[in-house]
Motif scaffolding. Structure first.
Motif, PDB file in Angstrom:
ATOM      1  N   LEU A  60       0.833  -1.199   0.000  1.00 47.65           N
ATOM      2  CA  LEU A  60       0.000   0.000   0.000  1.00 47.65           C
ATOM      3  C   LEU A  60       0.869   1.250   0.000  1.00 47.65           C
ATOM      4  O   LEU A  60       2.064   1.193   0.283  1.00 47.65           O
ATOM      5  N   GLU A  61       0.229   2.378  -0.282  1.00 42.03           N
ATOM      6  CA  GLU A  61       0.988   3.632  -0.296  1.00 42.03           C
ATOM      7  C   GLU A  61       1.577   3.959   1.074  1.00 42.03           C
ATOM      8  O   GLU A  61       2.569   4.675   1.166  1.00 42.03           O
ATOM      9  N   ASN A  62       0.998   3.404   2.144  1.00 38.81           N
ATOM     10  CA  ASN A  62       1.587   3.634   3.473  1.00 38.81           C
ATOM     11  C   ASN A  62       2.606   2.555   3.844  1.00 38.81           C
ATOM     12  O   ASN A  62       3.052   2.472   4.987  1.00 38.81           O
ATOM     13  N   GLY A  63       2.969   1.722   2.881  1.00 40.08           N
ATOM     14  CA  GLY A  63       4.031   0.750   3.120  1.00 40.08           C
ATOM     15  C   GLY A  63       3.551  -0.605   3.620  1.00 40.08           C
ATOM     16  O   GLY A  63       4.308  -1.577   3.646  1.00 40.08           O
ATOM     17  N   LEU A  64       2.287  -0.688   4.030  1.00 42.34           N
ATOM     18  CA  LEU A  64       1.745  -1.947   4.546  1.00 42.34           C
ATOM     19  C   LEU A  64       1.589  -2.970   3.403  1.00 42.34           C
ATOM     20  O   LEU A  64       1.153  -2.618   2.313  1.00 42.34           O
ATOM     21  N   ASP A  65       1.932  -4.218   3.698  1.00 43.06           N
ATOM     22  CA  ASP A  65       1.722  -5.301   2.736  1.00 43.06           C
ATOM     23  C   ASP A  65       0.319  -5.851   2.967  1.00 43.06           C
ATOM     24  O   ASP A  65       0.018  -6.367   4.038  1.00 43.06           O
ATOM     25  N   VAL A  66      -0.555  -5.745   1.967  1.00 48.12           N
ATOM     26  CA  VAL A  66      -1.952  -6.158   2.174  1.00 48.12           C
ATOM     27  C   VAL A  66      -2.056  -7.639   2.520  1.00 48.12           C
ATOM     28  O   VAL A  66      -3.040  -8.069   3.110  1.00 48.12           O
ATOM     29  N   ARG A  67      -1.032  -8.404   2.151  1.00 52.91           N
ATOM     30  CA  ARG A  67      -1.098  -9.839   2.398  1.00 52.91           C
ATOM     31  C   ARG A  67      -0.810 -10.180   3.851  1.00 52.91           C
ATOM     32  O   ARG A  67      -1.083 -11.289   4.293  1.00 52.91           O
ATOM     33  N   ASN A  68      -0.241  -9.255   4.589  1.00 58.19           N
ATOM     34  CA  ASN A  68       0.191  -9.548   5.953  1.00 58.19           C
ATOM     35  C   ASN A  68      -0.805  -9.019   6.994  1.00 58.19           C
ATOM     36  O   ASN A  68      -1.871  -8.526   6.647  1.00 58.19           O
ATOM     37  N   TYR A  69      -0.459  -9.151   8.260  1.00 60.07           N
ATOM     38  CA  TYR A  69      -1.294  -8.661   9.350  1.00 60.07           C
ATOM     39  C   TYR A  69      -1.392  -7.133   9.323  1.00 60.07           C
ATOM     40  O   TYR A  69      -0.575  -6.472   8.725  1.00 60.07           O
ATOM     41  N   GLY A  70      -2.396  -6.615  10.029  1.00 59.38           N
ATOM     42  CA  GLY A  70      -2.450  -5.182  10.278  1.00 59.38           C
ATOM     43  C   GLY A  70      -3.544  -4.445   9.532  1.00 59.38           C
ATOM     44  O   GLY A  70      -4.218  -5.004   8.676  1.00 59.38           O
ATOM     45  N   GLY A  71      -3.696  -3.182   9.878  1.00 65.41           N
ATOM     46  CA  GLY A  71      -4.663  -2.326   9.197  1.00 65.41           C
ATOM     47  C   GLY A  71      -6.063  -2.489   9.755  1.00 65.41           C
ATOM     48  O   GLY A  71      -6.984  -2.875   9.042  1.00 65.41           O
ATOM     49  N   VAL A  72      -6.222  -2.150  11.019  1.00 63.22           N
ATOM     50  CA  VAL A  72      -7.491  -2.399  11.706  1.00 63.22           C
ATOM     51  C   VAL A  72      -8.667  -1.676  11.040  1.00 63.22           C
ATOM     52  O   VAL A  72      -9.796  -2.168  11.051  1.00 63.22           O
ATOM     53  N   ASP A  73      -8.409  -0.519  10.447  1.00 66.44           N
ATOM     54  CA  ASP A  73      -9.496   0.214   9.785  1.00 66.44           C
ATOM     55  C   ASP A  73      -9.478   0.035   8.272  1.00 66.44           C
ATOM     56  O   ASP A  73     -10.150   0.770   7.548  1.00 66.44           O
ATOM     57  N   GLY A  74      -8.734  -0.949   7.800  1.00 61.99           N
ATOM     58  CA  GLY A  74      -8.720  -1.228   6.363  1.00 61.99           C
ATOM     59  C   GLY A  74      -7.579  -0.516   5.656  1.00 61.99           C
ATOM     60  O   GLY A  74      -6.740   0.132   6.293  1.00 61.99           O
ATOM     61  N   THR A  75      -7.568  -0.602   4.334  1.00 63.71           N
ATOM     62  CA  THR A  75      -6.500   0.015   3.557  1.00 63.71           C
ATOM     63  C   THR A  75      -6.812   1.483   3.294  1.00 63.71           C
ATOM     64  O   THR A  75      -7.968   1.870   3.131  1.00 63.71           O
ATOM     65  N   VAL A  76      -5.762   2.279   3.241  1.00 56.13           N
ATOM     66  CA  VAL A  76      -5.927   3.696   2.905  1.00 56.13           C
ATOM     67  C   VAL A  76      -6.640   3.831   1.556  1.00 56.13           C
ATOM     68  O   VAL A  76      -7.541   4.661   1.389  1.00 56.13           O
ATOM     69  N   GLU A  77      -6.227   2.993   0.606  1.00 56.27           N
ATOM     70  CA  GLU A  77      -6.762   3.110  -0.750  1.00 56.27           C
ATOM     71  C   GLU A  77      -8.279   2.899  -0.780  1.00 56.27           C
ATOM     72  O   GLU A  77      -9.007   3.611  -1.470  1.00 56.27           O
ATOM     73  N   MET A  78      -8.765   1.920  -0.040  1.00 49.46           N
ATOM     74  CA  MET A  78     -10.202   1.642  -0.060  1.00 49.46           C
ATOM     75  C   MET A  78     -10.955   2.695   0.751  1.00 49.46           C
ATOM     76  O   MET A  78     -12.077   3.068   0.390  1.00 49.46           O
ATOM     77  N   ARG A  79     -10.334   3.175   1.808  1.00 48.58           N
ATOM     78  CA  ARG A  79     -11.000   4.239   2.579  1.00 48.58           C
ATOM     79  C   ARG A  79     -11.136   5.499   1.725  1.00 48.58           C
ATOM     80  O   ARG A  79     -12.141   6.186   1.763  1.00 48.58           O
ATOM     81  N   ARG A  80     -10.107   5.775   0.925  1.00 50.99           N
ATOM     82  CA  ARG A  80     -10.179   6.962   0.063  1.00 50.99           C
ATOM     83  C   ARG A  80     -11.280   6.806  -0.982  1.00 50.99           C
ATOM     84  O   ARG A  80     -12.049   7.727  -1.245  1.00 50.99           O
ATOM     85  N   LEU A  81     -11.361   5.601  -1.566  1.00 50.82           N
ATOM     86  CA  LEU A  81     -12.383   5.356  -2.597  1.00 50.82           C
ATOM     87  C   LEU A  81     -13.786   5.559  -2.015  1.00 50.82           C
ATOM     88  O   LEU A  81     -14.628   6.250  -2.593  1.00 50.82           O
ATOM     89  N   PHE A  82     -14.024   4.966  -0.852  1.00 46.28           N
ATOM     90  CA  PHE A  82     -15.334   5.134  -0.206  1.00 46.28           C
ATOM     91  C   PHE A  82     -15.564   6.607   0.166  1.00 46.28           C
ATOM     92  O   PHE A  82     -16.668   7.131   0.013  1.00 46.28           O
TER      93      PHE A  82
END
Lengths: 422, 422
Positions: A60-82
């Protein structure tokens, strides 16, 4: 032909004519389902491209690997889209799994177990009540019923739930802790809450300081015949001094896939911070791979709007078929009333009093499954037994035609029998 | 060199030598993380093939379209795959979203709100307690703590939690409603519950009729140096007349992807029937697209076993690096003890009493983040302040080497300082 004004003899003649038609239909052995607001296979097929799309990068743009643990409120990218799509600041959005109903249920469980923002947990608040604008969504009512909440039916009007009644009740009774709502293209009537309704909900005085409105914007972008919108209730309630009154829900279930979509909730900043704390204990994080698949596929809100136009092109002919058949078969009979919705997923009809259950049962006997009569009311009890929800989305158009022909027949047959009883 | 037997002068000399090494290390400005049991990027990459795989058909063998609504207990295909892998009948399995922790949390919430199988809801049962074998998994303890459950620390032994203590406690105290467990390659020690431990847990008498064991088989197929297994506790507890005592959890988080895997729960038939009723109200169904992706990719349990061998090939060198460094740097110092786990995700060490927190803090100061000291105990309090969980999975091997060198240095420096205090 105004059936309600026929003589007894005319009714008897009509009944045996209808009965013959019904028997002939039944003999064909149909098996048709228009019970639930499910997308059709054709609608789902549009998503196969997304499901097969290579994702290239999982970072992700914040460096998080979507395949791994983390991101309690979801991905930045999907939050932006919504955020762009529903016009709510990203900081007030939590993106979850594939079911917004699940997010509502979990929120309700937390309200019971922990309370919110320093208020007493609802489990310790004695008997509590919820306002249920009806006809409404059976799965909302199932949640409150499962939790032992007393449900108060609020009649719907063309501008939304009866606000005079709501304002009076919530001002007086502090055991009324919340209400359900589907503000745009309500399930099942397709009613659009008026600006005034939304403003009154945002600003009304409530005896319960922790009164919450579950704002299920399930059909927020599901326009069919015209594009409509409702005022920003999160902003209005914040301006009225009630920043945490509204719990807002949305999902892509009927944009992409119910069985593999993405859901979100939004709310006041304090509510979202509190929810994130709880969710951080509840889970290791949502399915972020699916979030990034959606975000990359649609790119931006416009991508979703384009999709909704394509879906409307599939849906409108089904609505027209249903509405035209109702019109040609039943308009002047006095046996059925309905309104044409501008969007959403359903067409709602009302039979003569005491005829809905019998109509649904008769259709079922001939192989056409409709939404259970009463399902649109708390406890599954429609006090006048008139309301039937028609869900035209799922069957292919030829099956829909066959199902609706039988439906019209059943409305007439049950109506005639009811008139003969009188 | 037995550091614990050095003279004061020798300790002072050693301290300044270690301090110089530490300062030099710190000056390099490392930023290394071995705090959580996260798969490495290389491990995750193995799944890119699965994520890009065309699915061809979305229709399940039972006719359900995975893209649409429905399937409260998941897809038949994924239930069968899990059933074969963990050797539990399909009828006793519910497949959910991507997080087994989420399924445990939800079960706990239901036990509080609704109770189970006719027993009083835990919210109405007064103060309740849980047994927490420790060191254990911090996220288990976080759940019970959030729900206001009193946690009782149970010491771990080489054959699992102290069964004499557990049997005595549960027989006498009806407010003890459950316990946490990770029976195979326990987090963090890698302990394998013995056959006797499992049998005693399945058959022991409990004062609480609704006593529940959360059986988190997170590492059920995560073998490293040898393949081990534990007895079938669901079968044993059913045979002992306690068919609903055990709530069993498993997931593919560390087989495929934490951020896009598939989780399951299992239990007695009555428990599963009850859970399905609740889940049917909670959600419109799990993400079935991801389930079918997993089921089609692995085909059968053997497919997963092959995957686990590939993952072990990546993991074993990391374990060997850690164990070899501990051995060469600390074996004879008297400053640290540890055991070699046969599988799982962690290596656990114990410092001299009162040294764990200081060691973790010192490492952090030099840029190496370890799991917080105390995290492996209820309330985050390790009574002797000795336990540190090492998570070798995430960093690349060169970073792991650098992190472990610093760790050994910190153990020595803190140990020497502690000895000088005495």
């Amino acid at each position: 032909m105004k059936v309600t004004e026929l003589s007894r003899e005319e009714l008897l003649a009509l009944e045996s004519e209808l009965q013959a038609k019904y028997d002939a239909y039944k003999a064909k052995g149909h098996k048709l389902d228009m019970s639930r607001g499910k997308p059709s296979s054709l609608q789902l097929d549009i998503n196969n491209e997304m499901l097969a799309m290579p994702l290239d990068s999982y970072i992700l743009e914040n460096g998080l690997d979507v395949r791994n643990y983390g991101g309690v409120d979801g991905t930045v990218e999907m939050r932006r889209l919504f955020s762009e799509l529903v016009d709510i600041p990203m900081a007030q959005i939590i993106v979850g799994g594939n079911s917004s109903l699940n997010m509502m249920y979990d929120m309700m469980m937390r309200l019971f177990m922990f309370g919110t923002l320093g208020h007493k947990p609802w489990k310790d608040a004695g008997k509590i009540k919820f306002l249920c604008p009806s006809p409404g969504y059976d799965r909302h009512f199932a949640i409150t019923q499962a939790m032992g909440v007393e449900m108060i039916t609020i009649p719907m009007t063309p501008t939304g739930p009866d606000m005079d009644m709501i304002e009076k009740l919530v001002a007086e009774d502090e055991t009324i802790k919340g209400m359900w709502s589907i503000p745009l293209y309500s399930n099942p009537q397709g009613i659009i809450y008026s600006d005034e309704t939304v403003r009154r909900l945002a600003s009304m005085k409530t005896a319960a300081p922790d009164f919450r409105i579950f704002w299920d914007n399930a059909y927020g972008v599901h326009h069919l015949f015209s594009e409509n919108s409702i005022p920003d209730i999160l902003k209005l309630s914040a301006e009225a001094g009630n920043p945490d009154r509204v719990l807002y829900y949305f999902s892509t279930s009927k944009i992409t896939l119910p069985g593999g979509g993405v859901a979100m909730m939004a709310g006041g900043e304090a509510t979202i911070a509190e929810a994130k704390k709880h969710i951080g204990i509840q889970t290791i994080g949502p399915d972020k791979v699916n979030q990034i698949r959606h975000a990359k596929y649609f790119k931006n809100a416009e991508g979703i709007r384009v999709r909704m136009k394509a879906l409307a092109e599939q849906m409108v002919p089904k609505y027209e078929l249903v509405l035209n058949l109702l019109e040609s078969e039943l308009a002047d009979t006095g046996l059925l009333t309905w309104t044409k919705p501008e969007g959403g997923y359903f067409i709602t009809v009302d039979t003569l009093p005491g005829c809905a259950k019998a109509t649904v049962a008769l259709a079922k006997e001939a192989g056409v499954v409709l939404t259970g009569a009463g399902a649109t009311y708390p406890y599954g009890i429609d006090p006048r037994d008139t309301n039937i929800r028609l869900a035209p989305s799922y069957p292919p158009i030829d099956e829909l035609q066959a199902a609706m022909e039988l439906f019209c027949l059943c409305v007439k047959l049950v109506g005639v029998r009811k008139l003969l009883e009188a």
